[in-house]
Write an enzyme that holds these catalytic residues in place. Sequence first.
Site, PDB file in Angstrom:
ATOM      1  CG  ASN A 110      -0.234  -0.128   2.520  1.00  0.00           C
ATOM      2  OD1 ASN A 110       0.451  -1.124   2.763  1.00  0.00           O
ATOM      3  ND2 ASN A 110      -0.375   0.858   3.392  1.00  0.00           N
ATOM      4  CG  HIS A 202      -3.583  -3.547   8.259  1.00  0.00           C
ATOM      5  ND1 HIS A 202      -4.046  -2.367   7.707  1.00  0.00           N
ATOM      6  CD2 HIS A 202      -2.298  -3.326   8.632  1.00  0.00           C
ATOM      7  CE1 HIS A 202      -3.071  -1.467   7.740  1.00  0.00           C
ATOM      8  NE2 HIS A 202      -2.012  -2.022   8.308  1.00  0.00           N
ATOM      9  CG  HIS A 231       3.858  -2.886  10.497  1.00  0.00           C
ATOM     10  ND1 HIS A 231       3.558  -1.556  10.634  1.00  0.00           N
ATOM     11  CD2 HIS A 231       3.910  -3.120   9.166  1.00  0.00           C
ATOM     12  CE1 HIS A 231       3.417  -1.001   9.437  1.00  0.00           C
ATOM     13  NE2 HIS A 231       3.624  -1.944   8.531  1.00  0.00           N
TER      14      HIS A 231
END
Length: 363
Positions: A110, A202, A231
């Site tokens: 992204n 997410h 992450h």
Amino acid sequence: MSDVHYFRTMPASGPRSYPGRIAIIGDLGLTYNTTSTIDHLMSNHPNLVLLIGDASYANLYLTNGTGADCYSCAFSDTPIHETYQPRWDYWGRFMQPLVSKVPLMMIEGNHEIEEQIEKKTFAAYSARFAFPSEESGSSSTFYYSFNAGGIHFVMLGGYTDYNKSGDQYQWLKKDLAKVDRKVTPWLVATWHPPWYSTYTAHYREAECMRVAMEDLLYKYGVDIVFNGHVHAYERSNRVYNYNLDPCGPVHITIGDGGNREKMAITHADEPGNCPKPSTTLDKFMGGFCAFNFTSGPASGKFCWDRQPDYSAYRESSFGHGILEVKNETHALWTWYRNQDAYGTTGDVVYIVRQPDRCPVEAD
């Protein structure tokens, strides 16, 4: 003129021919943690590097080089929302000791969207990396495939049309149909946003992509899936449609390369952490497919109330992974944490193919 650099090409395709070590990294950036990740990675002497999206994070820097969440957020009234392209140059110079010796294959994340003047997107990504798109029958830099010895890699785009009527899906269907598992027994797929992640960050964001493509990948017997975006590190058991399945792929999220946006720490299955469905839409792709689960322990809920059965191991630490395919049926996967001494492992598992138990469906 630069110095002369050289690298070793991949071994010829064949069931007994494999690269020695394949390094997998995601969400790298250019931070102190990035430095540690690349130092550790280089100490493992890889023969190939896969970067699963989000390389430089240039879109988080203003045109004067200072950090910001995004240019358009800081200066919303300006007509041009450029990203700071010299950040790509800094990143390239930092990566040179590695990529001048070892081939690197990249797929977009992204942070490569980088909307700029005239609403151009992915311009730096498409210009700064080499893609065997034409060679693999793709008309796009967003998705392509290649062989590395007895492994067929399918690099997919999570930020371009992935619906069954779209070009990417049609290309993927043709590409998978051409794979000869007697020549390339291993089939590995990568894209940036994960389908199976238990972190709050997410959570189920790529559900529309999963709904569109999971059946096709399952039909052709994909063995391993690598993702970034979240992450942290997480490895799944073999899974298909949220259920344990001995013929489903192992999903590995390795978005822990060193980004500047901090670690993902909280899990959606922990009390009070389940996000509202309305917050899980992908901002770029849009669409809503993440409904409540209809069966199993999470039936009627949007999140599990414990670590899901499909989640085998998860940890919030920066690091990288090494894939070593040993033969037609066995591959060794090792995850290395940055904070550990060189040679110390964080997660080690053999991934075993069972072609007799899980035959690939023929067209």
